[in-house]
Design a protein around this motif. Structure first.
Motif, PDB file in Angstrom:
ATOM      1  N   UNK A   2      88.321  23.964  33.384  1.00  0.00           N
ATOM      2  CA  UNK A   2      87.849  22.557  32.996  1.00  0.00           C
ATOM      3  C   UNK A   2      86.555  23.073  32.115  1.00  0.00           C
ATOM      4  N   UNK A   3      86.210  22.483  30.941  1.00  0.00           N
ATOM      5  CA  UNK A   3      85.173  22.801  30.463  1.00  0.00           C
ATOM      6  C   UNK A   3      84.547  21.532  30.187  1.00  0.00           C
ATOM      7  N   UNK A   4      83.079  21.642  29.896  1.00  0.00           N
ATOM      8  CA  UNK A   4      82.584  20.267  29.802  1.00  0.00           C
ATOM      9  C   UNK A   4      82.327  20.001  28.337  1.00  0.00           C
ATOM     10  N   UNK A   5      82.374  18.812  27.656  1.00  0.00           N
ATOM     11  CA  UNK A   5      82.355  18.454  26.290  1.00  0.00           C
ATOM     12  C   UNK A   5      80.872  18.513  25.705  1.00  0.00           C
ATOM     13  N   UNK A   6      79.983  18.709  26.710  1.00  0.00           N
ATOM     14  CA  UNK A   6      78.715  18.818  26.164  1.00  0.00           C
ATOM     15  C   UNK A   6      78.288  20.158  25.934  1.00  0.00           C
ATOM     16  N   UNK A   7      77.812  20.606  24.641  1.00  0.00           N
ATOM     17  CA  UNK A   7      77.588  22.165  24.532  1.00  0.00           C
ATOM     18  C   UNK A   7      75.941  22.377  24.999  1.00  0.00           C
ATOM     19  N   UNK A   8      75.953  23.289  25.551  1.00  0.00           N
ATOM     20  CA  UNK A   8      74.477  23.901  25.833  1.00  0.00           C
ATOM     21  C   UNK A   8      73.951  24.187  24.837  1.00  0.00           C
ATOM     22  N   UNK A   9      72.793  23.965  24.374  1.00  0.00           N
ATOM     23  CA  UNK A   9      72.143  24.552  23.153  1.00  0.00           C
ATOM     24  C   UNK A   9      71.362  25.904  23.315  1.00  0.00           C
ATOM     25  N   UNK A  10      71.191  26.154  24.794  1.00  0.00           N
ATOM     26  CA  UNK A  10      70.584  27.556  24.898  1.00  0.00           C
ATOM     27  C   UNK A  10      71.767  28.719  24.826  1.00  0.00           C
ATOM     28  N   UNK A  11      73.087  28.267  25.204  1.00  0.00           N
ATOM     29  CA  UNK A  11      73.955  29.131  25.185  1.00  0.00           C
ATOM     30  C   UNK A  11      75.213  28.939  23.964  1.00  0.00           C
TER      31      UNK A  11
END
Length: 95
Positions: A2-11
């Protein structure tokens, strides 16, 4: 997987946060949206650091269902109504 729908701006990848839900109460909706995402990305270790010194309040639920709220969040719900844990709903039967 499962992956989260929020994108980490650092990665620039889906977030690996251990929080599953955040909610922020603010005077303006766009502020609440931005800060709810920031709280989510902060994770359960220090979820409310980003809102310190502001007029907003927040709530966070981690991947185990534990509920944490900022000190002033209580003014937005009935006394005793805020749960400390949320159980995941049972999986629906497939027929």
């Amino acid at each position: 997987f499962r992956s989260h729908h929020v994108i980490d701006p650092q990665t620039c990848l889906p977030s690996d946060t251990d929080l599953t839900l955040t909610s922020v109460v603010a005077a303006e909706a766009w502020v609440a949206e931005v800060l709810a995402t920031a709280v989510l990305l902060a994770g359960s270790g220090h979820p409310f650091d980003i809102i310190g010194g502001t007029e907003v309040q927040a709530l966070a639920v981690d991947c185990h269902g534990h509920v944490t709220a900022s000190p002033g969040f209580g003014q937005f719900h009935r006394p005793g109504a805020l749960r400390t844990r949320i159980e995941a709903p049972a999986a629906a039967a497939i027929s």
